[in-house]
Design an enzyme around this catalytic site. Structure first.
Site, PDB file in Angstrom:
ATOM      1  N   HIS A  19       0.901  -1.258   0.000  1.00 43.36           N
ATOM      2  CA  HIS A  19      -0.103   0.003   0.113  1.00 43.36           C
ATOM      3  C   HIS A  19       0.690   1.176  -0.032  1.00 43.36           C
ATOM      4  CE1 HIS A  19      -3.836  -2.172   1.742  1.00 43.36           C
ATOM      5  NE2 HIS A  19      -3.443  -2.861   0.606  1.00 43.36           N
ATOM      6  N   GLU A  56       0.878   4.213   1.990  1.00 43.53           N
ATOM      7  CA  GLU A  56       1.604   4.598   3.174  1.00 43.53           C
ATOM      8  C   GLU A  56       2.779   3.450   3.732  1.00 43.53           C
ATOM      9  OE1 GLU A  56      -2.509   3.025   4.166  1.00 43.53           O
ATOM     10  OE2 GLU A  56      -1.287   3.219   2.343  1.00 43.53           O
ATOM     11  N   CYS A  91      -5.998   1.106   5.597  1.00 45.29           N
ATOM     12  CA  CYS A  91      -6.759  -0.082   5.989  1.00 45.29           C
ATOM     13  C   CYS A  91      -6.098  -0.331   7.378  1.00 45.29           C
ATOM     14  CB  CYS A  91      -6.081  -1.268   5.192  1.00 45.29           C
ATOM     15  SG  CYS A  91      -4.586  -1.791   5.060  1.00 45.29           S
ATOM     16  N   CYS A 133      -2.361  -1.281   7.802  1.00 45.47           N
ATOM     17  CA  CYS A 133      -1.368   0.057   7.465  1.00 45.47           C
ATOM     18  C   CYS A 133      -1.597   1.110   8.657  1.00 45.47           C
ATOM     19  CB  CYS A 133      -1.679   0.665   6.229  1.00 45.47           C
ATOM     20  SG  CYS A 133      -1.093  -0.432   4.848  1.00 45.47           S
TER      21      CYS A 133
END
Length: 145
Positions: free
Chosen positions: A70, A72, A98, A101
């Site tokens: 992802h 981040e 999410c 993360c």
């Protein structure tokens, strides 16, 4: 109502995160992230496959491959490989984190998250709030490019 200086910066950094997300090879969703500390960009990232893997994020059925990183996570990992620290920083991201993360965001020391769109599962945002990370939804309009 006059826009605050912070809100002007927030919108500008979020637009930069959106542009960064356009570099992603993912077809389903392109997500961009910028990490800012003391008004300086210390990292950036977008969702995609790990280094050395083919740049195809989706499988034959159109689902995202499990090993896609992802945005981040990529941005936080870049900071970890540098001399910088995320302690007290702000994460600007086009899609809220999410739940997986959100743990990384908290552990990295990020204190504020500004996001454009909310992820379908709100448990990541709930976790961040519980962890004391400030979250700010800023749905900037697409026409503001």
């Amino acid at each position: 109502m006059k826009e605050s200086k912070q809100e002007k910066y927030d919108k500008a950094y979020l637009r930069m995160a959106r542009e960064w997300g356009r570099l992603s090879y993912c077809k389903r969703k392109q997500v961009g992230a910028i990490i800012v500390k003391d008004r300086m960009i210390i990292s950036d990232g977008y969702n995609g496959t790990p280094t050395g893997f083919e740049n195809f994020c989706e499988d034959d059925e159109g689902y995202t491959k499990w090993y896609v990183l992802h945005a981040e996570a990529n941005a936080i990992l870049k900071v970890a490989a540098s001399t910088q620290s995320c302690e007290g920083a702000t994460l600007y991201i086009t899609l809220s984190p999410c739940r997986e993360c959100s743990k990384l965001v908290h552990q990295a020391g990020i204190k504020r998250v500004v996001y454009q769109h909310a992820y379908k599962d709100g448990s990541g945002l709930q976790f961040l709030k519980r962890a004391g990370v400030a979250t700010h939804h800023l749905p900037i309009l697409e026409e503001m490019v």
